[in-house]
Write a protein that holds these residues in place. Sequence first.
Motif, short mmCIF file in Angstrom:
data_model
loop_
_atom_site.label_atom_id
_atom_site.label_comp_id
_atom_site.label_asym_id
_atom_site.label_seq_id
_atom_site.Cartn_x
_atom_site.Cartn_y
_atom_site.Cartn_z
N VAL A 138 17.79 54.57 -14.21
CA VAL A 138 18.91 55.49 -14.46
C VAL A 138 18.71 56.81 -13.74
O VAL A 138 19.63 57.34 -13.11
N LEU A 139 17.50 57.37 -13.81
CA LEU A 139 17.25 58.65 -13.15
C LEU A 139 17.37 58.53 -11.64
O LEU A 139 18.04 59.34 -10.99
N ALA A 140 16.75 57.50 -11.06
CA ALA A 140 16.80 57.33 -9.61
C ALA A 140 18.24 57.17 -9.13
O ALA A 140 18.65 57.79 -8.14
N ASP B 177 27.81 56.11 -17.52
CA ASP B 177 27.95 54.71 -17.92
C ASP B 177 26.73 53.87 -17.53
O ASP B 177 26.51 52.80 -18.10
N LEU B 178 25.95 54.35 -16.55
CA LEU B 178 24.81 53.57 -16.10
C LEU B 178 23.82 53.35 -17.24
O LEU B 178 23.20 52.29 -17.34
N PHE B 179 23.66 54.34 -18.11
CA PHE B 179 22.74 54.25 -19.24
C PHE B 179 23.08 53.06 -20.13
O PHE B 179 22.20 52.37 -20.64
N HIS B 180 24.36 52.79 -20.29
CA HIS B 180 24.80 51.72 -21.19
C HIS B 180 24.89 50.36 -20.51
O HIS B 180 24.78 49.33 -21.19
N HIS B 181 25.06 50.33 -19.18
CA HIS B 181 25.37 49.06 -18.54
C HIS B 181 24.35 48.58 -17.51
O HIS B 181 24.48 47.47 -16.99
N ALA C 62 13.11 51.49 -22.21
CA ALA C 62 14.02 52.53 -22.68
C ALA C 62 14.37 53.46 -21.52
O ALA C 62 13.50 54.16 -21.00
N PRO C 63 15.64 53.47 -21.08
CA PRO C 63 16.02 54.34 -19.95
C PRO C 63 16.13 55.80 -20.37
O PRO C 63 16.29 56.11 -21.55
#
Length: 248
Positions: A102-104, A61-65, A71-72
Motif C-alpha cells: 500500500v505504501l509503495a 481504496d487500495l487498503f481495502h482491495h 497487515a497493510p
Amino acid sequence: MSGHVRRVLLVHDDREYLVEPGEEFGTDLGVLEVPEDVEPGETLETHLGTAFRVRALRGPDLFHHFERTGAPMVPRDVGLVIGETGISVGDRVLDAGTGTGVLAASMARAGASVVTYERDPDFADVARENMALAGVADAVEVRAGDVLESLESLVDEPEFDVLTLDTGDAPSMVEQAPTLLVDGGFLAVYSPFVEDSREVVETAHEVGLTDVRTHETIQREMDFDGRGSRPSTAPVGHTGYLTVARTT
C-alpha cells in the motif's frame, strides 16, 4: 507483472465490490453484466433491479482491495509518511518491507519512482500484482530479497530522495541512510513498538541525521447523533510510531 489491471468498484449502500470490465458479477442482489466500456459515474442494474454505482479505484481504496500478505499500512499513516517527507513527482524512493504494498503504491501514485524490497518471494509476487492493480507497475520495482544484503549494489545506484522502512531491522538500515540519501533527503521509519522507535532515534542521532522526530499515530472518529457530539467509544485508533529524520 507489468501494465495496468483496469478494474472498477461497484458500490451499493455499504457494499463495495472490485470487478473487471466485461465480467459477469453475481450477489444475492442479482446478477450484473459489467460492460467492457464501463466508466466511473455510471449506474448499472442487476437482473433484479438493484442499482450499483460505478466508481474508479483511488488511493485510499487500495487498503481495502489489495490482496493482503499481512497487515497493510492504513491510509492515515500513508498520508503522514507522504506529508512528512514531501514525496512528489520525480522523487526516487527506497522502501524496505513491502508487504502488501500500500505504501509503495501510494508513493508511486504521488509521482515517485519506488524501489521496494520484500524478503518473501511469494509476497513479492503478490505485491507486483497489486502494483499492476494500482496502475503503478512501471513506477514501482519490487525486488525479492533482503535490502541489507543488497547494500553493495544499492550504493552504486543513484542516491535516493527518501528512505522508508517498515522492518524489524530498521536500525541497521538507518545506519546506511547518510550513504543512500541525497543531501537533505528524508528517512521515515514505521515501528509497531515504542522500543523499536527509541533504537531508531538513537541510531539516527549516532549517524548524524537531523530533525529527528517521532509521533504516535492515533486517530479517533467522531459520533454525531440526536443527543450530541463526541469522540467514538470504539477502541482508540492507535496503529504505531512514525520516526522522521533528515540528512544534512
